[in-house]
Structures are given as structure tokens and as C-alpha cells.
Design an enzyme around this catalytic site. Structure first.
Site, short mmCIF file in Angstrom:
data_model
loop_
_atom_site.label_atom_id
_atom_site.label_comp_id
_atom_site.label_asym_id
_atom_site.label_seq_id
_atom_site.Cartn_x
_atom_site.Cartn_y
_atom_site.Cartn_z
N LYS A 265 -1.52 3.84 -5.43
CA LYS A 265 -2.01 3.43 -6.76
C LYS A 265 -3.37 2.74 -6.66
O LYS A 265 -4.19 2.83 -7.55
CB LYS A 265 -1.01 2.46 -7.40
CG LYS A 265 0.04 3.19 -8.19
CD LYS A 265 0.69 2.35 -9.26
CE LYS A 265 1.28 1.07 -8.78
NZ LYS A 265 2.36 0.56 -9.61
N ARG A 266 -3.55 2.08 -5.54
CA ARG A 266 -4.83 1.39 -5.30
C ARG A 266 -5.99 2.39 -5.39
O ARG A 266 -7.02 2.10 -5.99
CB ARG A 266 -4.76 0.75 -3.90
CG ARG A 266 -5.92 -0.11 -3.51
CD ARG A 266 -5.67 -0.68 -2.10
NE ARG A 266 -5.43 0.37 -1.10
CZ ARG A 266 -6.37 1.09 -0.52
NH1 ARG A 266 -7.63 0.90 -0.83
NH2 ARG A 266 -6.06 2.02 0.36
#
Ligand code: GLU
Length: 509
Positions: A265-266
Site C-alpha cells: 500500500k505504501r
């Protein structure tokens, strides 16, 4: 008769479905289809602390959006159910106890405080987080260290306990992986994993083995991140006496972000691309993560791009339908090295699929985009024609708002700045003459529209080339769209003349 091929996708319903998860589903699904087998969806929800409301439904919705429909699942049923591990709770204990009986597992009564104390006592610089295993187990409170009497007493007094696997001290074990070949593990590195928890629930390790066995799974393809758990699973298959039924393993390559680290997700946040199949909202955590669907990807493109992230067909072909993939997919062409995700390439796939699919197929999706932006479509046939005309100009679904919207609503913003610098009296005259002709004309086919336009231009003495941009801006609002006479034809005489008038008054005001 050869054994029926049975594969499974076994997600834990703990959050959104990462594109790597969908690729795992896809490879399982393709393999099943290719071999006329069965694709099973099993929900691995034994860890109640990680359970997230709505996550199971979300997984089912993602699979159905992608067209990867399970043959057996909690909602599709099947003869090997239940397909939710929490509903199978009672089945696992007997296997855990059988392992204790055979000497491959043991009861452990340590309290959380005692476990913490062990971590402190055995902590060294080289080993900052010691685990429960061959080096520590004989110092702990378990059925290997306590007398039989004591164990019986503790069990009868219902003192909380877990059952742990007894991993051999140092043993080389070999796991055959269909992608990686033989992978060696030294059990010295493996801890005595909990198999049955104090609440009577199995852990993932016990449940995955018992269920793969009971559900007659023949091939288990999962992400590379599970490779380190594989020796535990292999030992369980062996200790339970089922090794000859063990599925063929394949640990799929990781999907990497642009920086080479495992895609997370980063990366999505940093580079502004989606990571999940569909929008995911975690009410409890107040988290929202965008999905490929909502960003404007077609399921056909999403599946296609995932298929080629880790597998190659051995030819130059890049565009594959799900059916074609099922026909071509071959495990021997899945590579073991991580596959890098490239968002530009992902968009390319979508563009290719937009070109390939018919207006009819795209109609419902485009209608949703237009309606969400206040563009009402009453004539589906007209929209199909428009989609077929403009789809080559779109990359993601929201592009249809710009490319198709003006066919249905009079543009509110008209880019007159693009025509003002070269606007003159002659052009003004031309468009006024054009309006007169168009108002009177009986026919509104593309040829007539164009013929009249050219005739007036020639009478007034302006090159048609100098008039095309102004007409486009008048009808579309901006410098885009397909052939301008096609646009005039589709929007109709009244709308065409209205838009010309509107712009003339803007230019002359
Ligand atoms: N429940 C595991 C997961 O959440 C499944 C791993 C496996 O396929 O064995 O991914």
C-alpha cells in the site's frame, strides 16, 4: 481414471484484496480450467483477532468482478464443506491430538508471562527474539517436561493450553516446488509452531494442511511469502501419514513495486496507483484504499496484466482473454524471480482492451461513469455508437466522461481561447452563413453536413482547414474527439446549431 485436479484460493478475510492475491486466484483458476478441474474458495478465518467485517463479501465481489467464479465456496456450496474454517472448528482437534499421541506434537501450558520471561532469558545479541523450539522447549511448561500425572491434572483442570508441533532439532528437509524445483530447509531454523490455540481454534498451519487433505486439493499455488511456512506444512503432511496425498506446491513470485521492494500500500500511496482489486473501506480503522475497478480498469485488462506478471506465454502475444489464458497457461512458464509492477504498462493493457471490446460490452460501465457525473443517457443505441467512436481515445474508464459526455450534454465550458487569436470577421460571416444553411437543410447525414460546410467556405473564400478547429471547439468544448462531422451528425441538427450559436455569442460578446 486420473485424479480430478482440485485447487484452492484460501484467503484470510482480514482486509482488501491485493493484486498479488488476485494473481494467486487467477493462476489457480487457470490451472483448474485448463485441466477440467475444480477451483475452491476456502475462507481461512481461524484467527478471530484479525477478522474484519465485510472482508469475505469483498473477496467474493472481487472474484465475481474478475469473472473468476469458484466451483465450490461458502456461497457456492460443494461436497467438501463447510468452506469457512471457523465452521470446521471441531474437525481439527482430533488431528492435533493424534499428533500428540504420535509424539510429533505436545501440550504447552505456558502463560503469556512465562513466554515473555523465556524471551528475556534467552535473548542474545545474535538472537534478539528467541522462539519456542528445540533450544527452549525443554525449559518450558509442557508435556515434554512435565510428568504424565501433572499433564493429566492440568488438562482435567482446564488450565489453558496450546498444542505445538515438535520440530526436529536439525534436519534437512526438501520441498519440491513446481516453480522453484527442490527447496531445502534446515529445521533448526523453524520454531515449534502452535497448531491448536487455547480457544480450541486451529492455527493456519494445522488448518491449511487438514483442509487441503480433506478437500482433496491436488495443487496448491500461493504467494512466495508462504514459502518459509512450507517446512512446517510438509512435516504435518508427513506426521499425519498423508504425504502421498500432499498437493503439488508452487510458490508464486512476489510482485514488486517500482523500487524493487514487495509491492505494498505504501507504493500505492507514494506513486498514486491502486493496489487492491476494488475499493476497500475498513470502517473500524477508518481506512480507505482505492481499487483498480474504481480507477477505471476493465476486469479483462486487470486479469490480462496480472497473468503476465510472473508468467510468459513463450510468444510475443500480450493480449489474452480469460479463455485464451486458460488454454495457454502453463506452470512451467511461471518464473521464480519477482515481477515488477509497472502502472504505465497496466494502463496500456486497459487501452488495448478498450480498443478490443465492443460498445455493447462497454455500455453499462460507461453509463455508470456518465451517470455518476450527472450525464443522463436515454438512448442506449446512441451511446453504443458514441463508445465505438471514442473508445480508442480512452485509457481508463473515467476518460469516457470527457470523450463521450459532450454527445449528451451541451458543453458548459467552451475553450474559446483556442480560437480567439485567429478569429476574424470572415469567420464570423462563415459561421452565420453556415447556420442559415443548416437551419434550412432537410437532411442531416454526415455527407450533407460536410458538403454544405465546404461549399460555404469556398464561396466566402476561407480554407476549410482554418475552420475545422473553431467548429470542433464549438461542438465539443475542447480540442479533442473524433471527426467533427461525425459529431455533428450524432448530436443532431438542433444541438449543432445551438452550440455554434452559443459560441458565436461568446466570441462576439
Ligand atoms: N490463509 C493464507 C492467506 O491468507 C493462505 C496461504 C495458503 O494458500 O496456504 O493467504
Amino acid at each position: 481414471m486420473s485424479k480430478e485436479i482440485r485447487v484452492r484460493f484460501a484467503p484470510s478475510p482480514t482486509g482488501g484484496l491485493h493484486l498479488g492475491g488476485v494473481r494467486t486466484v487467477l493462476y489457480n483458476y487457470l490451472f483448474a480450467k485448463k485441466h477440467n478441474g475444480k477451483f475452491v474458495l476456502r475462507i481461512e478465518d481461524t484467527d478471530q483477532t484479525r477478522f474484519v467485517e465485510g472482508a469475505e463479501q469483498y473477496i467474493l465481489d472481487c472474484l465475481s468482478w474478475c469473472g473468476l467464479i469458484p466451483d465450490e465456496s461458502p456461497v457456492h456450496g460443494g461436497e467438501f464443506g463447510p468452506y469457512r474454517q471457523s465452521e470446521r472448528k471441531e474437525m481439527y482437534r482430533e488431528y492435533a491430538e493424534l499428533l500428540v499421541e504420535k509424539g510429533h506434537a505436545y501440550y504447552a501450558f505456558d502463560t503469556p508471562e512465562e513466554l515473555e520471561e523465556m524471551r528475556q532469558v534467552f535473548k542474545t545479541n545474535e538472537n534478539p527474539s528467541p522462539t519456542y523450539g528445540h533450544a527452549t522447549r525443554m525449559r518450558m511448561k509442557n508435556s515434554l517436561t512435565l510428568g504424565e500425572e501433572e499433564v493429566r491434572r492440568l488438562l482435567s483442570e482446564e488450565v489453558p493450553y496450546v498444542i505445538r508441533i515438535r520440530i526436529p532439532e536439525s534436519k534437512q528437509i526438501t520441498l519440491h516446488d513446481a516453480i522453484r524445483g527442490d527447496v531445502q530447509f534446515d529445521t533448526a531454523q523453524v520454531d515449534d509452531k502452535v497448531l491448536l490455540k487455547a480457544d480450541g481454534m486451529p492455527t493456519y498451519h494445522l488448518a491449511v494442511v487438514v483442509d487441503d487433505y480433506l478437500m482433496k486439493i491436488t495443487h496448491a499455488f500461493r504467494g512466495e511469502e508462504w514459502l518459509s511456512s512450507a517446512p512446517v506444512h510438509l512435516l504435518l503432511w508427513r506426521y499425519l501419514g498423508w504425504e502421498e496425498h500432499m498437493p503439488v506446491w508452487a510458490h508464486l513470485p512476489l510482485i514488486l513495486g517500482p523500487d524493487g521492494a514487495k509491492l505494498s500500500k505504501r507504493h500505492g500511496n507514494k506513486y498514486g496507483f491502486p493496489i487492491f482489486a476494488m475499493n476497500w473501506k475498513d470502517e473500524a480503522k477508518g481506512e480507505f484504499t482505492e481499487g483498480f475497478r474504481e480507477r477505471g480498469f476493465l476486469p479483462e485488462a486487470f486479469i490480462n496484466l496480472l497473468a503476465l506478471m510472473g508468467w510468459n506465454p513463450g510468444t510475443e502475444q500480450e493480449i489474452f482473454s480469460l479463455e485464451e489464458l486458460a488454454g495457454s497457461f502453463d506452470l512451467s512458464r511461471v518464473h521464480s524471480a519477482g515481477a515488477q509492477f509497472d502502472f504505465e504498462k497496466a494502463k496500456w493493457y486497459n487501452h488495448e482492451w478498450l480498443k478490443k471490446l465492443s460498445g455493447m460490452r462497454l455500455l453499462p460501465d460507461v453509463k455508470i461513469i456518465l451517470a455518476a457525473n450527472g450525464v443522463q443517457v436515454d438512448d442506449d443505441q446512441k451511446l453504443i455508437t458514441v463508445i465505438d467512436m471514442v473508445k480508442d481515445r480512452c485509457t481508463l474508464m473515467p476518460d469516457f466522461l470527457q470523450q463521450a459526455g459532450y454527445f449528451f450534454t451541451t458543453p458548459t465550458a467552451v475553450d474559446t481561447d483556442s480560437i480567439k487569436p485567429k478569429w476574424d470577421e470572415k469567420k464570423n460571416l462563415f459561421f452565420n452563413e453556415l447556420l442559415k444553411n443548416y437551419d434550412l437543410t432537410q437532411f442531416w447525414d454526415k455527407e450533407t453536413i460536410e458538403k454544405e460546410f465546404k461549399e460555404i467556405a469556398s464561396v466566402i473564400g476561407i480554407k476549410t482547414g482554418d475552420l475545422m478547429l473553431p467548429l470542433r471547439i464549438m461542438l465539443v468544448g475542447g480540442k479533442y474527439g473524433p471527426g467533427v462531422f461525425d459529431i455533428a451528425h450524432i448530436i443532431g441538427k438542433e444541438e449543432t446549431t445551438l452550440r455554434i450559436r452559443n459560441t458565436l455569442s461568446l466570441l462576439n460578446s
